[in-house]
Design a protein around this motif. Structure first.
Motif, short mmCIF file in Angstrom:
data_model
loop_
_atom_site.label_atom_id
_atom_site.label_comp_id
_atom_site.label_asym_id
_atom_site.label_seq_id
_atom_site.Cartn_x
_atom_site.Cartn_y
_atom_site.Cartn_z
N PRO A 5 -11.62 11.18 4.47
CA PRO A 5 -10.62 11.99 5.17
C PRO A 5 -9.20 11.58 4.74
O PRO A 5 -8.94 10.42 4.42
N ASP A 6 -8.30 12.54 4.77
CA ASP A 6 -6.92 12.29 4.35
C ASP A 6 -6.27 11.17 5.15
O ASP A 6 -5.56 10.33 4.60
N TYR A 7 -6.51 11.14 6.46
CA TYR A 7 -5.85 10.11 7.28
C TYR A 7 -6.35 8.72 6.89
O TYR A 7 -5.59 7.74 6.93
N TRP A 8 -7.59 8.62 6.50
CA TRP A 8 -8.17 7.34 6.08
C TRP A 8 -7.54 6.90 4.75
O TRP A 8 -7.20 5.75 4.55
N ARG A 9 -7.37 7.86 3.85
CA ARG A 9 -6.77 7.59 2.54
C ARG A 9 -5.33 7.11 2.68
O ARG A 9 -4.91 6.15 2.03
N ILE A 10 -4.57 7.74 3.57
CA ILE A 10 -3.19 7.34 3.81
C ILE A 10 -3.15 5.92 4.36
O ILE A 10 -2.38 5.07 3.89
N ASP A 12 -5.42 3.60 4.05
CA ASP A 12 -5.85 2.68 2.98
C ASP A 12 -4.72 2.42 1.98
O ASP A 12 -4.57 1.30 1.49
N ASP A 13 -3.92 3.45 1.68
CA ASP A 13 -2.79 3.27 0.77
C ASP A 13 -1.76 2.31 1.36
O ASP A 13 -1.22 1.46 0.66
N VAL A 14 -1.49 2.43 2.65
CA VAL A 14 -0.54 1.52 3.31
C VAL A 14 -1.08 0.10 3.27
O VAL A 14 -0.36 -0.85 2.94
N ILE A 15 -2.36 -0.07 3.58
CA ILE A 15 -2.97 -1.41 3.55
C ILE A 15 -2.89 -1.99 2.14
O ILE A 15 -2.56 -3.16 1.97
N ALA A 16 -3.16 -1.17 1.14
CA ALA A 16 -3.08 -1.64 -0.24
C ALA A 16 -1.66 -2.07 -0.58
O ALA A 16 -1.45 -3.08 -1.27
N ASP A 17 -0.67 -1.33 -0.10
CA ASP A 17 0.73 -1.69 -0.35
C ASP A 17 1.09 -3.02 0.31
O ASP A 17 1.89 -3.79 -0.24
N VAL A 18 0.50 -3.30 1.45
CA VAL A 18 0.75 -4.59 2.12
C VAL A 18 0.07 -5.70 1.33
O VAL A 18 0.66 -6.75 1.08
N ARG A 19 -1.17 -5.47 0.93
CA ARG A 19 -1.91 -6.50 0.18
C ARG A 19 -1.23 -6.86 -1.14
O ARG A 19 -1.27 -8.01 -1.56
N THR A 20 -0.61 -5.88 -1.78
CA THR A 20 0.04 -6.12 -3.07
C THR A 20 1.53 -6.44 -2.92
O THR A 20 2.24 -6.53 -3.91
N LYS A 21 1.95 -6.57 -1.67
CA LYS A 21 3.33 -6.95 -1.33
C LYS A 21 4.38 -5.90 -1.72
O LYS A 21 5.55 -6.21 -1.88
N VAL A 46 -1.03 12.59 9.55
CA VAL A 46 -0.24 11.36 9.43
C VAL A 46 -0.29 10.60 10.74
O VAL A 46 -0.43 9.36 10.75
N GLN A 47 -0.23 11.30 11.86
CA GLN A 47 -0.34 10.65 13.17
C GLN A 47 -1.67 9.91 13.28
O GLN A 47 -1.72 8.78 13.80
#
Length: 79
Positions: A5-10, A12-21, A46-47
């Protein structure tokens, strides 16, 4: 194979951005409108992504100020 689902992908992208600093504790996330435009999804999608991130303790919302990244030590497990 099921599509994510799109909300899951969004989220996951935020989490990846945190993991990669690319995002650090205290950084403010883009507005709902900005993420809606970036991903081509609805406001509600997005909500839902923000709700998922909040449930995972990746973000915290501050009324009238925005959405901020929390300290990954509180939620991220070592690989």
């Amino acid at each position: 194979m099921r599509e994510v689902p799109d909300y899951w992908r969004i989220a996951d992208d935020v989490i990846a951005d945190v993991r990669t600093k690319r995002l650090n504790p205290g950084d403010r996330l883009p507005s709902i409108s900005q993420l809606r435009d970036k991903y081509g999804v609805s406001h509600g999608t997005v909500q839902m992504a923000y709700a998922r991130l909040e449930a995972l303790r990746v973000i915290r919302r501050q009324q009238g100020k925005g959405v901020f990244v929390t300290d990954p030590k509180t939620w991220m497990r070592e690989p």
